[in-house]
Design a protein around this motif. Structure first.
Motif, PDB file in Angstrom:
ATOM      1  N   THR A 154      81.267 -17.421 -51.557  1.00  0.00           N
ATOM      2  CA  THR A 154      81.584 -16.597 -50.398  1.00  0.00           C
ATOM      3  C   THR A 154      80.961 -15.212 -50.504  1.00  0.00           C
ATOM      4  O   THR A 154      80.695 -14.715 -51.602  1.00  0.00           O
ATOM      5  CB  THR A 154      83.114 -16.469 -50.245  1.00  0.00           C
ATOM      6  OG1 THR A 154      83.418 -15.683 -49.096  1.00  0.00           O
ATOM      7  CG2 THR A 154      83.737 -15.817 -51.471  1.00  0.00           C
ATOM      8  N   ARG A 188      78.192  -9.987 -35.924  1.00  0.00           N
ATOM      9  CA  ARG A 188      77.613 -10.963 -36.852  1.00  0.00           C
ATOM     10  C   ARG A 188      78.618 -12.078 -37.017  1.00  0.00           C
ATOM     11  O   ARG A 188      79.846 -11.858 -36.993  1.00  0.00           O
ATOM     12  CB  ARG A 188      77.261 -10.340 -38.199  1.00  0.00           C
ATOM     13  CG  ARG A 188      78.435  -9.917 -39.056  1.00  0.00           C
ATOM     14  CD  ARG A 188      77.979  -9.632 -40.476  1.00  0.00           C
ATOM     15  NE  ARG A 188      79.008  -8.903 -41.219  1.00  0.00           N
ATOM     16  CZ  ARG A 188      78.898  -8.597 -42.511  1.00  0.00           C
ATOM     17  NH1 ARG A 188      77.811  -8.962 -43.187  1.00  0.00           N
ATOM     18  NH2 ARG A 188      79.850  -7.925 -43.121  1.00  0.00           N
ATOM     19  N   THR A 189      78.126 -13.268 -37.178  1.00  0.00           N
ATOM     20  CA  THR A 189      78.972 -14.455 -37.292  1.00  0.00           C
ATOM     21  C   THR A 189      78.941 -14.977 -38.722  1.00  0.00           C
ATOM     22  O   THR A 189      77.879 -15.062 -39.343  1.00  0.00           O
ATOM     23  CB  THR A 189      78.487 -15.551 -36.332  1.00  0.00           C
ATOM     24  OG1 THR A 189      78.479 -15.036 -34.995  1.00  0.00           O
ATOM     25  CG2 THR A 189      79.402 -16.761 -36.393  1.00  0.00           C
ATOM     26  N   PHE A 190      80.112 -15.311 -39.218  1.00  0.00           N
ATOM     27  CA  PHE A 190      80.223 -15.961 -40.526  1.00  0.00           C
ATOM     28  C   PHE A 190      80.444 -17.447 -40.300  1.00  0.00           C
ATOM     29  O   PHE A 190      81.143 -17.854 -39.368  1.00  0.00           O
ATOM     30  CB  PHE A 190      81.387 -15.382 -41.328  1.00  0.00           C
ATOM     31  CG  PHE A 190      81.190 -13.949 -41.714  1.00  0.00           C
ATOM     32  CD1 PHE A 190      80.479 -13.608 -42.853  1.00  0.00           C
ATOM     33  CD2 PHE A 190      81.702 -12.929 -40.923  1.00  0.00           C
ATOM     34  CE1 PHE A 190      80.288 -12.287 -43.202  1.00  0.00           C
ATOM     35  CE2 PHE A 190      81.523 -11.600 -41.268  1.00  0.00           C
ATOM     36  CZ  PHE A 190      80.805 -11.277 -42.402  1.00  0.00           C
ATOM     37  N   TYR A 191      79.848 -18.233 -41.179  1.00  0.00           N
ATOM     38  CA  TYR A 191      79.883 -19.683 -41.013  1.00  0.00           C
ATOM     39  C   TYR A 191      80.460 -20.357 -42.260  1.00  0.00           C
ATOM     40  O   TYR A 191      80.305 -19.866 -43.379  1.00  0.00           O
ATOM     41  CB  TYR A 191      78.468 -20.227 -40.796  1.00  0.00           C
ATOM     42  CG  TYR A 191      77.795 -19.732 -39.546  1.00  0.00           C
ATOM     43  CD1 TYR A 191      77.843 -20.468 -38.365  1.00  0.00           C
ATOM     44  CD2 TYR A 191      77.093 -18.530 -39.547  1.00  0.00           C
ATOM     45  CE1 TYR A 191      77.203 -20.018 -37.208  1.00  0.00           C
ATOM     46  CE2 TYR A 191      76.457 -18.067 -38.397  1.00  0.00           C
ATOM     47  CZ  TYR A 191      76.520 -18.812 -37.236  1.00  0.00           C
ATOM     48  OH  TYR A 191      75.893 -18.372 -36.101  1.00  0.00           O
ATOM     49  N   SER A 222      73.581 -14.350 -48.640  1.00  0.00           N
ATOM     50  CA  SER A 222      73.701 -15.663 -48.012  1.00  0.00           C
ATOM     51  C   SER A 222      72.671 -16.645 -48.565  1.00  0.00           C
ATOM     52  O   SER A 222      72.969 -17.821 -48.774  1.00  0.00           O
ATOM     53  CB  SER A 222      73.539 -15.535 -46.498  1.00  0.00           C
ATOM     54  OG  SER A 222      74.607 -14.779 -45.953  1.00  0.00           O
ATOM     55  N   TYR A 238      82.681  -9.817 -47.930  1.00  0.00           N
ATOM     56  CA  TYR A 238      83.495  -9.525 -46.746  1.00  0.00           C
ATOM     57  C   TYR A 238      84.547 -10.616 -46.514  1.00  0.00           C
ATOM     58  O   TYR A 238      85.719 -10.326 -46.275  1.00  0.00           O
ATOM     59  CB  TYR A 238      82.601  -9.389 -45.514  1.00  0.00           C
ATOM     60  CG  TYR A 238      83.367  -9.064 -44.254  1.00  0.00           C
ATOM     61  CD1 TYR A 238      83.667  -7.749 -43.920  1.00  0.00           C
ATOM     62  CD2 TYR A 238      83.796 -10.078 -43.396  1.00  0.00           C
ATOM     63  CE1 TYR A 238      84.384  -7.455 -42.768  1.00  0.00           C
ATOM     64  CE2 TYR A 238      84.506  -9.791 -42.241  1.00  0.00           C
ATOM     65  CZ  TYR A 238      84.795  -8.476 -41.932  1.00  0.00           C
ATOM     66  OH  TYR A 238      85.508  -8.192 -40.801  1.00  0.00           O
ATOM     67  N   THR A 239      84.131 -11.888 -46.573  1.00  0.00           N
ATOM     68  CA  THR A 239      85.069 -12.978 -46.317  1.00  0.00           C
ATOM     69  C   THR A 239      86.019 -13.214 -47.489  1.00  0.00           C
ATOM     70  O   THR A 239      87.044 -13.881 -47.326  1.00  0.00           O
ATOM     71  CB  THR A 239      84.311 -14.282 -46.006  1.00  0.00           C
ATOM     72  OG1 THR A 239      83.286 -14.483 -46.990  1.00  0.00           O
ATOM     73  CG2 THR A 239      83.677 -14.210 -44.635  1.00  0.00           C
ATOM     74  N   ARG A 278      83.862 -13.660 -36.686  1.00  0.00           N
ATOM     75  CA  ARG A 278      82.891 -12.667 -36.231  1.00  0.00           C
ATOM     76  C   ARG A 278      83.413 -11.275 -36.569  1.00  0.00           C
ATOM     77  O   ARG A 278      84.620 -11.044 -36.577  1.00  0.00           O
ATOM     78  CB  ARG A 278      82.671 -12.742 -34.715  1.00  0.00           C
ATOM     79  CG  ARG A 278      82.048 -14.014 -34.240  1.00  0.00           C
ATOM     80  CD  ARG A 278      81.283 -13.833 -32.932  1.00  0.00           C
ATOM     81  NE  ARG A 278      82.059 -13.137 -31.908  1.00  0.00           N
ATOM     82  CZ  ARG A 278      81.514 -12.652 -30.791  1.00  0.00           C
ATOM     83  NH1 ARG A 278      80.213 -12.780 -30.567  1.00  0.00           N
ATOM     84  NH2 ARG A 278      82.254 -12.038 -29.885  1.00  0.00           N
ATOM     85  N   PHE A 307      80.856 -19.720 -47.532  1.00  0.00           N
ATOM     86  CA  PHE A 307      81.069 -18.921 -46.328  1.00  0.00           C
ATOM     87  C   PHE A 307      80.062 -17.781 -46.345  1.00  0.00           C
ATOM     88  O   PHE A 307      80.074 -16.955 -47.258  1.00  0.00           O
ATOM     89  CB  PHE A 307      82.497 -18.368 -46.294  1.00  0.00           C
ATOM     90  CG  PHE A 307      83.538 -19.423 -46.079  1.00  0.00           C
ATOM     91  CD1 PHE A 307      83.944 -19.777 -44.801  1.00  0.00           C
ATOM     92  CD2 PHE A 307      84.117 -20.077 -47.157  1.00  0.00           C
ATOM     93  CE1 PHE A 307      84.903 -20.753 -44.602  1.00  0.00           C
ATOM     94  CE2 PHE A 307      85.077 -21.048 -46.972  1.00  0.00           C
ATOM     95  CZ  PHE A 307      85.476 -21.392 -45.692  1.00  0.00           C
ATOM     96  N   CYS A 308      79.193 -17.762 -45.351  1.00  0.00           N
ATOM     97  CA  CYS A 308      78.161 -16.735 -45.320  1.00  0.00           C
ATOM     98  C   CYS A 308      77.600 -16.623 -43.910  1.00  0.00           C
ATOM     99  O   CYS A 308      78.048 -17.321 -42.993  1.00  0.00           O
ATOM    100  CB  CYS A 308      77.052 -17.046 -46.321  1.00  0.00           C
ATOM    101  SG  CYS A 308      76.183 -18.607 -46.019  1.00  0.00           S
ATOM    102  N   THR A 309      76.631 -15.752 -43.739  1.00  0.00           N
ATOM    103  CA  THR A 309      75.938 -15.659 -42.458  1.00  0.00           C
ATOM    104  C   THR A 309      74.792 -16.659 -42.451  1.00  0.00           C
ATOM    105  O   THR A 309      74.376 -17.169 -43.493  1.00  0.00           O
ATOM    106  CB  THR A 309      75.413 -14.228 -42.225  1.00  0.00           C
ATOM    107  OG1 THR A 309      74.608 -13.834 -43.336  1.00  0.00           O
ATOM    108  CG2 THR A 309      76.564 -13.254 -42.061  1.00  0.00           C
TER     109      THR A 309
END
Length: 299
Positions: free
Chosen positions: A96, A266-269, A132, A99-100, A165, A148-150
């Motif tokens: 990860t 920005r979106t995290f996936y 990422s 941030y997450t 996000r 979990f990353c961008t």
């Protein structure tokens, strides 16, 4: 050597009676007698001797029973562990971004455990890299079960699912000309040198997508890996830049501005491998996260 015969042997060693043992095992006495005879024939030593209506272990039987009982216990324990893994227990190795890892992932892991109270679920978290690209590379190499990353790049070997996000801001030094404008468009930033993330950062790709066809007009003065370092350079007057919401921003000599004509998020996936065989716990976690992410995206 027949595993069932070994279990018959250890039970007979406890009860010391053929009839009672066969009743406990729900088999016929001839079946039990045949099993013991086969064991003694294979080993070449007597395992039991008669004492009236009962039997007791010989010295060879005692030695054999001690070792076989331990082995059968290990087999039973291992079998139960594998059966629990088949039900969804086990270890999840998660990579990860920082941030997450602060709030989102701990809360997610807690809720996932609540969904499976009868299963022993453990986590191994890793946020050593902060990039990422490194996380996705580790996923492909099998170091992680998911990350979990961008979004860094598209590949046939990985799948992305949006889960979170967070807001992006244009930041400038105090009293910068842009701070005097009532509304800032993306094109307004092109007149000034900018501090950008390095090309190995997933956020770099996000910002490139924000600028789109204007990328060729951007004056990138410096490229830096850490968002705090970018903020520090901007506070010192080295340029302007786009960064995510950070606690450190409130303590620096900067202005935090919004750009009106761009999607500043920005979106995290959740990123999973398409080539890695997934155990039940991984399948369960992916399903849970997708539902969790869908609820977040509704808000």
């Amino acid at each position: 050597m027949n595993l069932q015969h070994l279990k018959y042997f250890t039970q007979l060693a406890i009860t010391e009676h053929f009839t009672r043992t066969s009743e406990l095992l729900n088999i016929t006495q001839p079946t039990l007698t045949h099993a013991i005879n086969e064991l003694e024939k294979e080993l070449g030593v007597p395992l039991f001797e008669k004492t009236g209506r009962n039997v007791i272990l010989t010295q060879y039987g005692k030695q054999f029973n001690e070792q076989i009982s331990q082995a059968l216990n290990i087999i039973d324990q291992t079998t139960k562990e594998m059966q629990n893994i088949g039900k969804g227990a086990g270890l999840l190795r998660i990579g990860t971004l920082r941030y997450t890892s602060i709030q989102f992932l701990p809360e997610l892991a807690r809720e996932f455990r609540k969904n499976y109270p009868d299963l022993e679920i453990q986590f191994e978290f890793s946020n050593n890299t902060g990039k990422s690209a490194d996380l996705i590379d580790g996923l492909i190499k099998g170091l992680y079960d998911c990350v979990f990353c961008t979004k860094f790049h598209q590949s046939q070997y990985i799948q992305y699912f949006p889960v979170l996000r967070n807001k992006l801001y244009l930041i400038t030094p105090k009293n910068h000309p842009l701070t005097k404008k009532k509304q800032i468009n993306l094109s307004d930033t092109l007149a000034y040198p900018q501090i950008w993330f390095t090309k190995t950062s997933g956020l770099r790709l996000t910002i490139e997508c924000i600028f789109g066809t204007m990328m060729s007009q951007v004056d990138i003065a410096y490229e830096v890996e850490e968002d705090e370092s970018i903020a520090g350079l901007i506070a010192a007057g080295f340029g302007i830049g786009i960064v995510p919401e950070l606690p450190v921003l409130d303590s620096l000599n900067i202005e935090k501005l919004e750009i009106s004509d761009a999607d500043m998020y920005r979106t995290f996936y959740l990123v999973t491998s398409t080539i890695q065989r997934k155990t039940p716990i991984i399948e369960n976690f992916i399903h849970f996260v997708k539902n969790y992410g869908s609820e977040l995206n509704k808000n």
